[in-house]
Enzyme design. Structure first.
Site, PDB file in Angstrom:
ATOM      1  CE  LYS A  22      -1.716   1.653   3.990  1.00 34.66           C
ATOM      2  NZ  LYS A  22      -1.413   3.069   4.233  1.00 34.66           N
ATOM      3  CG  ASN A  23       2.484   2.724   3.507  1.00 37.21           C
ATOM      4  OD1 ASN A  23       1.301   2.991   3.307  1.00 37.21           O
ATOM      5  ND2 ASN A  23       3.002   2.626   4.720  1.00 37.21           N
ATOM      6  NE  ARG A  92       0.228  12.341   6.634  1.00 33.71           N
ATOM      7  CZ  ARG A  92       0.564  13.480   7.195  1.00 33.71           C
ATOM      8  NH1 ARG A  92      -0.367  14.275   7.683  1.00 33.71           N
ATOM      9  NH2 ARG A  92       1.815  13.854   7.294  1.00 33.71           N
ATOM     10  CB  CYS A 116      -4.886   6.438  10.539  1.00 26.53           C
ATOM     11  SG  CYS A 116      -5.584   4.991   9.735  1.00 26.53           S
ATOM     12  NE  ARG A 121      -0.251  10.458  10.039  1.00 20.89           N
ATOM     13  CZ  ARG A 121      -0.682   9.455   9.287  1.00 20.89           C
ATOM     14  NH1 ARG A 121      -1.944   9.108   9.290  1.00 20.89           N
ATOM     15  NH2 ARG A 121       0.148   8.787   8.519  1.00 20.89           N
ATOM     16  N   PRO A 122       1.727  16.777  11.220  1.00 17.25           N
ATOM     17  CG  PRO A 122       3.549  17.880  12.178  1.00 17.25           C
ATOM     18  CD  PRO A 122       2.669  16.679  12.342  1.00 17.25           C
ATOM     19  CB  ILE A 123       2.005  18.680   5.782  1.00 20.38           C
ATOM     20  CG1 ILE A 123       1.075  19.873   5.995  1.00 20.38           C
ATOM     21  CG2 ILE A 123       1.230  17.385   5.726  1.00 20.38           C
ATOM     22  CD1 ILE A 123       0.217  20.164   4.805  1.00 20.38           C
ATOM     23  CG  ASP A 124       6.536  20.764   9.921  1.00 20.84           C
ATOM     24  OD1 ASP A 124       5.890  19.693   9.972  1.00 20.84           O
ATOM     25  OD2 ASP A 124       7.587  20.937  10.564  1.00 20.84           O
ATOM     26  CG  ASP A 305       2.616   1.629   9.506  1.00 21.01           C
ATOM     27  OD1 ASP A 305       2.283   2.538  10.283  1.00 21.01           O
ATOM     28  OD2 ASP A 305       2.775   1.804   8.280  1.00 21.01           O
ATOM     29  NE  ARG A 397      -7.463   4.967   5.798  1.00 15.45           N
ATOM     30  CZ  ARG A 397      -7.804   6.216   6.039  1.00 15.45           C
ATOM     31  NH1 ARG A 397      -8.532   6.509   7.077  1.00 15.45           N
ATOM     32  NH2 ARG A 397      -7.392   7.178   5.267  1.00 15.45           N
TER      33      ARG A 397
HETATM   34  C1  UD1 Z   1       4.205   6.958   6.317  1.00 14.07           C
HETATM   35  C2  UD1 Z   1       3.350   5.730   6.116  1.00 14.07           C
HETATM   36  C3  UD1 Z   1       2.730   5.290   7.429  1.00 14.07           C
HETATM   37  C4  UD1 Z   1       3.807   5.079   8.486  1.00 14.07           C
HETATM   38  C5  UD1 Z   1       4.712   6.307   8.582  1.00 14.07           C
HETATM   39  C6  UD1 Z   1       5.908   6.082   9.491  1.00 14.07           C
HETATM   40  C7  UD1 Z   1       2.555   6.028   3.840  1.00 14.07           C
HETATM   41  C8  UD1 Z   1       1.395   6.254   2.936  1.00 14.07           C
HETATM   42  N1  UD1 Z   1       2.298   6.050   5.162  1.00 14.07           N
HETATM   43  O1  UD1 Z   1       3.339   7.986   6.795  1.00 14.07           O
HETATM   44  O2  UD1 Z   1       2.026   4.066   7.202  1.00 14.07           O
HETATM   45  O3  UD1 Z   1       3.187   4.889   9.742  1.00 14.07           O
HETATM   46  O4  UD1 Z   1       5.213   6.656   7.276  1.00 14.07           O
HETATM   47  O5  UD1 Z   1       6.637   5.012   9.070  1.00 14.07           O
HETATM   48  O6  UD1 Z   1       3.655   5.764   3.400  1.00 14.07           O
HETATM   49  N2  UD1 Z   1       6.200  14.776  10.485  1.00 14.07           N
HETATM   50  C9  UD1 Z   1       6.304  16.111  10.754  1.00 14.07           C
HETATM   51  N3  UD1 Z   1       6.203  17.001   9.706  1.00 14.07           N
HETATM   52  C10 UD1 Z   1       6.005  16.585   8.415  1.00 14.07           C
HETATM   53  C11 UD1 Z   1       5.891  15.207   8.159  1.00 14.07           C
HETATM   54  C12 UD1 Z   1       6.000  14.305   9.216  1.00 14.07           C
HETATM   55  O7  UD1 Z   1       6.487  16.539  11.888  1.00 14.07           O
HETATM   56  O8  UD1 Z   1       5.915  17.430   7.507  1.00 14.07           O
HETATM   57  C13 UD1 Z   1       6.288  13.808  11.609  1.00 14.07           C
HETATM   58  C14 UD1 Z   1       4.984  13.036  11.815  1.00 14.07           C
HETATM   59  O9  UD1 Z   1       4.080  13.744  12.617  1.00 14.07           O
HETATM   60  C15 UD1 Z   1       5.472  11.773  12.479  1.00 14.07           C
HETATM   61  C16 UD1 Z   1       6.828  11.541  11.821  1.00 14.07           C
HETATM   62  O10 UD1 Z   1       7.215  12.791  11.249  1.00 14.07           O
HETATM   63  O11 UD1 Z   1       5.668  11.996  13.845  1.00 14.07           O
HETATM   64  C17 UD1 Z   1       6.818  10.472  10.746  1.00 14.07           C
HETATM   65  O12 UD1 Z   1       5.896  10.824   9.750  1.00 14.07           O
HETATM   66  P1  UD1 Z   1       6.084  10.428   8.227  1.00 14.07           P
HETATM   67  O13 UD1 Z   1       7.323   9.629   8.072  1.00 14.07           O
HETATM   68  O14 UD1 Z   1       5.917  11.658   7.399  1.00 14.07           O
HETATM   69  O15 UD1 Z   1       4.842   9.483   7.990  1.00 14.07           O
HETATM   70  P2  UD1 Z   1       3.817   9.497   6.785  1.00 14.07           P
HETATM   71  O16 UD1 Z   1       4.533   9.766   5.504  1.00 14.07           O
HETATM   72  O17 UD1 Z   1       2.625  10.303   7.142  1.00 14.07           O
END
Ligand code: UD1
Length: 418
Positions: A22-23, A92, A116, A121-124, A305, A397
């Site tokens: 999936k990922n 997401r 989920c 889960r910020p996107i900064d 996960d 999902r």
């Molecule tokens: C991906 C996986 C998810 C898995 C996660 C961690 C996909 C579709 N999903 O999620 O299944 O649980 O990796 O292995 O591939 N963070 C920030 N700012 C950002 C982005 C992330 O602070 O802009 C933080 C998140 O809050 C979290 C950490 O970084 O604490 C890891 O997040 P990230 O690696 O980005 O996970 P996802 O890509 O959302």
């Protein structure tokens, strides 16, 4: 809300075909936005997150067609750069479209993503990556507005190796002028898979899986036919199920090297595990002892996960187990549901202490998120009596035909549709 009805106590024996990851599929689907040619993705399971990404592609003007198990994407007629909240809030990975739309259309308007509920889960990191390459980004009324007219390659040091941010920047950097270097990127196998897909489409990416990814921008990407790596989390979920219930499973299309941390821990619980080419064979008496401790971390550390599924295993393993969740601050919600099944779990400051019990009992529980829901199914398979697990749309999902696969190996589980 549909539910699963599970009668516990059966051993699990037989073969399981592990689906494509999936990922990997989710960023690769977003990547299809960047080519005008047809892309054929082979053997794609109909995870509901995949369907949600397909709906976004269609909204943008792309065409999506299923030919048996293959998914055909054609984004030649893409004419929209706006991902609305109704679609983005469902998944997401909608945020993965930001880089590709920007690369193709030079502007994007993408709503904040859903997904989920496992933490803030910020996107900064995604956004600062785009800004570092010269993109203009404004966040207003729940939308990210990005302008890519002055984007060029550059050097980016990620403050944290976020999987999604690494993927978004990798994709954007493919179609822009110049070379981009991403330092401190995520190193998950799905990042390597994305690199391989992009290169199959005529892109130029190297270094995925290491501490630096180098992307040379190209003028355009062409189509390709691609099959992703196996889903290491589905693989892990079935291995943990076997450790808990006992039996012997042959997991086909499963890669040992992507599940090393888990295999080390499962061997401690007394499972016998062998790997042969693309198969993993696991045997268990169903009387596990504690795996000791797990601490979730970025790859190659223990995957977050699989944390929930390991909590279910710890609940029936002799002795005490310690679980530390380092990635998502709200990813222990399944613990409250496991308590209803007689599990002994204590929680403080991101740490869970689980006292394994010989018996746990069926109860009415509710999925709290995708992997949390899977952990409740595993607990139900091992529990005495019957368990109902509600809100299983969350499980859909990321698991396809989950109950069919479990029934095939001897589990007593059925889906009750609402
Ligand atoms: C991906 C996986 C998810 C898995 C996660 C961690 C996909 C579709 N999903 O999620 O299944 O649980 O990796 O292995 O591939 N963070 C920030 N700012 C950002 C982005 C992330 O602070 O802009 C933080 C998140 O809050 C979290 C950490 O970084 O604490 C890891 O997040 P990230 O690696 O980005 O996970 P996802 O890509 O959302």
């Amino acid at each position: 809300m549909s539910s699963f009805y599970v009668v516990g106590g059966n051993k699990l024996n037989g073969d399981v075909n592990i689906d494509c990851a999936k990922n990997s599929l989710l960023p690769i689907l977003a990547c299809c936005i960047m080519t005008e040619d047809e892309v054929i993705l082979k053997d794609v399971p109909k995870y509901s997150d995949v369907i949600a990404m397909c709906n976004i592609i269609q909204h943008l003007g792309g065409k999506v067609e299923w030919q048996e198990q293959n998914l055909i994407i054609n984004c030649k007629s893409l004419d929209n750069c706006d991902v609305p909240n109704e679609l983005a809030s469902l998944v997401r990975s909608s945020i993965f479209t930001l880089g590709p739309i920007l690369a193709r259309m030079k502007k994007a308007k993408v709503s904040y993503p859903g997904g989920c509920d496992i933490g803030l889960r910020p996107i900064d990191i995604h956004i600062s990556g785009i800004k570092n390459l010269g993109g203009k980004v404004v966040e207003k009324n729940g939308y990210i507005y990005a302008d890519g007219l002055n984007i060029n390659g550059g050097n980016i040091m990620l403050s944290f190796p976020s999987v999604g941010a690494t993927e978004n920047i990798m994709m954007l950097a493919c179609l822009i002028n110049g070379e981009t270097r991403i330092s401190n990127p995520a190193r998950e196998p799905e990042i390597v898979d994305l690199q391989n897909f992009i290169n199959c489409c005529g892109g130029s990416v190297q270094g995925a899986g290491t501490n630096e990814i180098i992307i040379k921008g190209v003028k355009h990407l062409h189509g390709c036919c691609y099959k992703t790596i196996p889903d290491r989390i589905e693989t892990g979920t079935f291995m943990i199920a076997c450790a808990m219930c006992g039996g012997r499973l042959v997991l086909k299309n499963a890669l040992e090297e992507h599940n090393q941390e888990l295999i080390t821990k499962l061997k401690k619980t007394t499972c016998k595990i062998e790997a042969l080419n693309d198969k993993i064979i696991i045997e268990s008496e169903g009387k596990p002892i504690s795996f000791g401790e797990i601490e979730t971390a970025v790859y190659p550390g223990f995957p977050t996960d699989l944390q929930a599924q390991m909590m279910a295993l710890a609940s029936v393993s002799e002795g005490y187990s310690l679980i530390l969740e380092n990635l998502f601050e709200a990813r222990f919600k399944h613990a409250g549901e496991l308590l209803k099944m007689g599990c002994d779990i204590r929680f403080k400051n991101g740490v869970c202490i689980v006292h394994g019990k010989e018996k746990i009992y069926g109860a009415d529980v509710v999925s709290t998120d995708l992997r949390g829901g899977a952990s409740l199914v595993l607990a139900g398979l091992r529990a005495e009596g019957y368990t109902t697990i509600g809100n299983i749309e969350l499980i859909d999902r990321g698991y396809y035909k989950f109950e069919e696969k479990l029934i095939n190996i001897g589990a007593d589980i059925k889906r009750i549709l609402k």
